[in-house]
Design a protein around this motif. Structure first.
Motif, PDB file in Angstrom:
ATOM      1  N   ARG A  82      37.767  27.507  45.644  1.00  0.00           N
ATOM      2  CA  ARG A  82      37.542  27.303  44.207  1.00  0.00           C
ATOM      3  C   ARG A  82      36.194  27.865  43.780  1.00  0.00           C
ATOM      4  O   ARG A  82      36.070  28.455  42.698  1.00  0.00           O
ATOM      5  CB  ARG A  82      37.623  25.811  43.876  1.00  0.00           C
ATOM      6  N   ALA A  83      35.172  27.678  44.615  1.00  0.00           N
ATOM      7  CA  ALA A  83      33.838  28.156  44.259  1.00  0.00           C
ATOM      8  C   ALA A  83      33.799  29.673  44.142  1.00  0.00           C
ATOM      9  O   ALA A  83      33.179  30.216  43.211  1.00  0.00           O
ATOM     10  CB  ALA A  83      32.825  27.677  45.297  1.00  0.00           C
ATOM     11  N   ILE A  84      34.431  30.382  45.059  1.00  0.00           N
ATOM     12  CA  ILE A  84      34.451  31.845  45.001  1.00  0.00           C
ATOM     13  C   ILE A  84      35.113  32.314  43.711  1.00  0.00           C
ATOM     14  O   ILE A  84      34.617  33.230  43.037  1.00  0.00           O
ATOM     15  CB  ILE A  84      35.179  32.425  46.232  1.00  0.00           C
ATOM     16  N   GLN A  85      36.220  31.688  43.353  1.00  0.00           N
ATOM     17  CA  GLN A  85      36.905  32.069  42.123  1.00  0.00           C
ATOM     18  C   GLN A  85      36.048  31.789  40.899  1.00  0.00           C
ATOM     19  O   GLN A  85      35.990  32.593  39.969  1.00  0.00           O
ATOM     20  CB  GLN A  85      38.232  31.313  42.025  1.00  0.00           C
ATOM     21  N   ARG A  86      35.374  30.636  40.890  1.00  0.00           N
ATOM     22  CA  ARG A  86      34.549  30.279  39.730  1.00  0.00           C
ATOM     23  C   ARG A  86      33.362  31.213  39.586  1.00  0.00           C
ATOM     24  O   ARG A  86      33.035  31.652  38.467  1.00  0.00           O
ATOM     25  CB  ARG A  86      34.064  28.831  39.880  1.00  0.00           C
ATOM     26  N   GLY A  91      30.752  36.080  36.752  1.00  0.00           N
ATOM     27  CA  GLY A  91      30.068  37.337  36.991  1.00  0.00           C
ATOM     28  C   GLY A  91      28.959  37.249  38.022  1.00  0.00           C
ATOM     29  O   GLY A  91      28.088  38.123  38.082  1.00  0.00           O
ATOM     30  N   VAL A  92      28.970  36.201  38.851  1.00  0.00           N
ATOM     31  CA  VAL A  92      27.994  36.076  39.927  1.00  0.00           C
ATOM     32  C   VAL A  92      28.584  36.726  41.175  1.00  0.00           C
ATOM     33  O   VAL A  92      29.650  36.322  41.645  1.00  0.00           O
ATOM     34  CB  VAL A  92      27.672  34.588  40.211  1.00  0.00           C
ATOM     35  N   GLU A  93      27.901  37.722  41.713  1.00  0.00           N
ATOM     36  CA  GLU A  93      28.431  38.435  42.874  1.00  0.00           C
ATOM     37  C   GLU A  93      28.495  37.504  44.085  1.00  0.00           C
ATOM     38  O   GLU A  93      27.535  36.808  44.407  1.00  0.00           O
ATOM     39  CB  GLU A  93      27.558  39.646  43.186  1.00  0.00           C
ATOM     40  N   THR A  94      29.643  37.509  44.744  1.00  0.00           N
ATOM     41  CA  THR A  94      29.850  36.645  45.894  1.00  0.00           C
ATOM     42  C   THR A  94      30.857  37.303  46.823  1.00  0.00           C
ATOM     43  O   THR A  94      31.059  38.527  46.775  1.00  0.00           O
ATOM     44  CB  THR A  94      30.326  35.242  45.433  1.00  0.00           C
ATOM     45  N   HIS A 185      22.613  44.963  44.099  1.00  0.00           N
ATOM     46  CA  HIS A 185      23.784  44.107  44.265  1.00  0.00           C
ATOM     47  C   HIS A 185      23.414  42.999  45.252  1.00  0.00           C
ATOM     48  O   HIS A 185      23.110  43.259  46.415  1.00  0.00           O
ATOM     49  CB  HIS A 185      24.987  44.897  44.786  1.00  0.00           C
ATOM     50  N   LEU A 186      23.471  41.755  44.763  1.00  0.00           N
ATOM     51  CA  LEU A 186      23.076  40.597  45.552  1.00  0.00           C
ATOM     52  C   LEU A 186      24.242  39.608  45.551  1.00  0.00           C
ATOM     53  O   LEU A 186      24.691  39.158  44.493  1.00  0.00           O
ATOM     54  CB  LEU A 186      21.827  39.972  44.937  1.00  0.00           C
TER      55      LEU A 186
END
Length: 219
Positions: A82-86, A91-94, A185-186
Motif C-alpha cells: 500500500r505504501a509503494i502505491q501511495r 509523485g514521491v520516487e520509490t 532521482h532519489l
C-alpha cells in the motif's frame, strides 16, 4: 490471493499460482533478521533483478505486545504494498511493484510477500556522503540533495504518511548524477513500517526528522 504485474508475469517460466511457489524461490539472501519473521532475497528473471520480501506470522504474543505499547504491529507485506502505491500517487520516487500476495485470514499466522524491481545503478545517500568530511562536495550539490530529501519528507507528512525508519541509508540516489536538479532521482525504500492515515501526529513527524538528523550528523 496473488497479484502480478503483466511484464513480470509474462517473464516467469511458470506463473506463481499459490504462496508456496513464492516461498520456494531461491536467490541471494539480503536480510534475515533474527526474530523478525521476514526475509529479503534478490533474484533475476530474464536478466532483470528483483527483490522479494517474505513475511510469515508474527504470532499473537507479538501482536498483543505492540498493541499494549500503543503501536500498530506490522503483520505482513500489505503495508509495504500500500505504501509503494501511495507514494507513487504522490509523485514521491520509490520502488516499482512487480508482485504481491497473501495467504490466510489469521493475522498471527498469515503469509505474504511483495516483489519490487531492483533499482539499478543507485547508491544509498549514506554511502554517497561517506567521505564528505574529508572531501566535501560542491555547495550546490549538497544543497540540492538536502532540499530534495526535505521536500520528499514534507510531502509524506502533509499527506498523512510517516516512515518510522527515515535514515539517509533508505534514500537511493540514481547514478551517474551530474549535480543538476533536472537529473536528480532519489528513491525512498524500506517501507514495511510506514504508517498511513489522514494526519501524522506530531510525535511521529519529530521521530522521522530526528532520524534524518541523526543519520546525517557526520556528513
Amino acid at each position: 490471493m496473488i497479484w502480478l504485474s503483466n511484464t513480470f508475469s509474462d517473464s516467469l517460466e511458470r506463473p506463481w499460482t499459490k504462496v508456496d511457489d513464492v516461498f520456494a524461490v531461491e536467490g541471494e539472501e539480503y536480510r534475515n533478521p533474527e526474530g523478525a519473521n521476514r526475509r529479503t532475497l534478490r533474484f533475476e528473471v530474464d536478466g532483470k533483478g528483483y527483490f522479494l520480501k517474505l513475511h510469515w506470522g508474527v504470532g499473537w504474543n507479538e501482536i498483543l505486545k505492540n498493541l499494549l505499547s500503543l503501536r500498530l504491529p506490522v503483520i505482513g507485506a500489505a503495508n509495504e504494498w500500500r505504501a509503494i502505491q501511495r507514494l507513487g500517487e504522490l509523485g514521491v520516487e520509490t520502488m516499482r511493484l512487480a508482485a504481491y500476495g497473501h495467504e490466510g485470514w489469521n493475522p498471527a499466522t498469515r503469509r505474504s510477500f511483495v516483489v519490487t524491481r531492483e533499482l539499478e545503478n543507485s547508491i544509498s545517500l549514506e554511502d554517497y556522503c561517506a567521505d564528505w568530511a574529508g572531501r566535501p562536495p560542491a555547495f550546490a550539490e549538497k544543497q540540492r540533495l538536502i532540499a530534495r530529501v526535505a521536500a520528499m519528507t514534507r510531502r509524506l507528512h502533509q499527506n498523512g504518511i510517516n516512515h518510522r525508519d527515515l535514515y539517509i541509508c533508505h534514500f537511493l540516489l540514481r547514478q551517474p548524477w551530474d549535480g543538476a536538479e533536472e537529473t536528480l532521482h532519489l528513491h525512498l525504500i524500506d517501507l514495511h513500517r510506514v504508517q498511513l492515515r489522514r494526519r501524522v501526529p506530531r510525535r511521529w513527524r519529530v521521530k522521522d526528522v530526528g532520524s534524518l538528523y541523526f543519520s546525517a550528523m557526520e556528513t
